[in-house]
Design a protein around this motif. Sequence first.
Motif, PDB file in Angstrom:
ATOM      1  N   ASP A   1       0.811  -1.217   0.000  1.00 33.26           N
ATOM      2  CA  ASP A   1       0.000   0.000   0.000  1.00 33.26           C
ATOM      3  C   ASP A   1       0.847   1.270   0.000  1.00 33.26           C
ATOM      4  O   ASP A   1       0.323   2.374   0.200  1.00 33.26           O
ATOM      5  CB  ASP A   1      -0.942   0.006   1.205  1.00 33.26           C
TER       6      ASP A   1
ATOM      7  N   LYS B   1       2.716   4.575  -1.064  1.00 32.68           N
ATOM      8  CA  LYS B   1       2.439   5.595  -2.058  1.00 32.68           C
ATOM      9  C   LYS B   1       3.747   6.303  -2.413  1.00 32.68           C
ATOM     10  O   LYS B   1       4.548   6.596  -1.526  1.00 32.68           O
ATOM     11  CB  LYS B   1       1.433   6.625  -1.525  1.00 32.68           C
TER      12      LYS B   1
ATOM     13  N   LEU C   1       2.685  -4.255  -6.836  1.00 29.21           N
ATOM     14  CA  LEU C   1       2.760  -2.915  -6.258  1.00 29.21           C
ATOM     15  C   LEU C   1       1.843  -1.924  -6.957  1.00 29.21           C
ATOM     16  O   LEU C   1       1.785  -0.755  -6.589  1.00 29.21           O
ATOM     17  CB  LEU C   1       4.212  -2.410  -6.299  1.00 29.21           C
ATOM     18  N   ARG C   2       1.170  -2.327  -7.975  1.00 26.71           N
ATOM     19  CA  ARG C   2       0.164  -1.512  -8.671  1.00 26.71           C
ATOM     20  C   ARG C   2       0.731  -0.166  -9.117  1.00 26.71           C
ATOM     21  O   ARG C   2       0.222   0.903  -8.795  1.00 26.71           O
ATOM     22  CB  ARG C   2      -1.066  -1.318  -7.785  1.00 26.71           C
TER      23      ARG C   2
ATOM     24  N   GLU D   1       1.363   2.643 -11.740  1.00 31.16           N
ATOM     25  CA  GLU D   1       0.851   3.239 -12.974  1.00 31.16           C
ATOM     26  C   GLU D   1       2.050   3.806 -13.728  1.00 31.16           C
ATOM     27  O   GLU D   1       2.498   4.915 -13.473  1.00 31.16           O
ATOM     28  CB  GLU D   1      -0.166   4.329 -12.662  1.00 31.16           C
TER      29      GLU D   1
ATOM     30  N   ARG E   1       3.575   6.264 -10.995  1.00 32.70           N
ATOM     31  CA  ARG E   1       2.966   6.590  -9.705  1.00 32.70           C
ATOM     32  C   ARG E   1       2.519   5.307  -9.022  1.00 32.70           C
ATOM     33  O   ARG E   1       1.855   4.462  -9.625  1.00 32.70           O
ATOM     34  CB  ARG E   1       1.787   7.537  -9.902  1.00 32.70           C
ATOM     35  N   LEU E   2       2.881   5.204  -7.759  1.00 30.11           N
ATOM     36  CA  LEU E   2       2.554   4.029  -6.975  1.00 30.11           C
ATOM     37  C   LEU E   2       1.386   4.355  -6.054  1.00 30.11           C
ATOM     38  O   LEU E   2       1.473   5.261  -5.218  1.00 30.11           O
ATOM     39  CB  LEU E   2       3.782   3.599  -6.168  1.00 30.11           C
ATOM     40  N   ASN E   3       0.270   3.651  -6.231  1.00 31.81           N
ATOM     41  CA  ASN E   3      -0.922   3.862  -5.405  1.00 31.81           C
ATOM     42  C   ASN E   3      -1.340   5.332  -5.364  1.00 31.81           C
ATOM     43  O   ASN E   3      -1.664   5.883  -4.308  1.00 31.81           O
ATOM     44  CB  ASN E   3      -0.696   3.331  -3.984  1.00 31.81           C
ATOM     45  N   GLY E   4      -1.295   5.984  -6.510  1.00 30.43           N
ATOM     46  CA  GLY E   4      -1.733   7.372  -6.600  1.00 30.43           C
ATOM     47  C   GLY E   4      -0.635   8.402  -6.439  1.00 30.43           C
ATOM     48  O   GLY E   4      -0.872   9.594  -6.613  1.00 30.43           O
TER      49      GLY E   4
END
Length: 208
Positions: A142, A144, A162-163, A165, A177-180
């Motif tokens: 999680d 950011k 790690l989601r 973008e 960008r990681l988690n926004g």
Amino acid sequence: VLAGREARSQDEAATKEVLAKIEMVEEVSADRVKIQAKTAAWDDSAGGGLGQRSQVSVEYRLSIPPGLQVDLRTENGGIRLENVNGSFVTASTNGGINARALSGSLSAALVNGGIQADLAQVGGDVSLATVNGGIRLALPPDAKGDVDVRAVNGGVSVDERLRLEATEQERLHIAGRLNGGGPKISAQTTNGGVRVSVREADGGPENP
């Protein structure tokens, strides 16, 4: 703070002479504490060097309260951080930097060695850079951040869990960008690879 000194030389008398030349210097003020080992071995201009056959090592062990600003620098040795919270600046030549279960911010610069950083929480910017060594960074799923990882001679990878973008994704450079998004998370190496992975609950990277 615990500081240990060790010296090796040709005989007992020479070893005692070497130890006597190692000075532990402390500078304490209201908002700053500086501890440094000094000896003629590292200052030939002072004369009375320790000799080519003498070996000297100094080891520090520090226990710190959370939230401090800490600056650690060494030559021909490593730096290890474990279960600490704060703002850390580290630098080493000819040695590794290892951080485990760290919370806060981290700046790590290294020549001739690898960096392993396990972050329990990203509380500030993270900047990892090494020459002639690899980087392995473990982050909570999680976390950011604005990620930028690159290598000159090697490869880079970011765990898909790690989601991220991604705004750029190549063999030698990944950014996004990681988690926004959030604090800057950068890792750069020359002659080595960079791997960003998910950390385990007890610290360290998860197995794929």
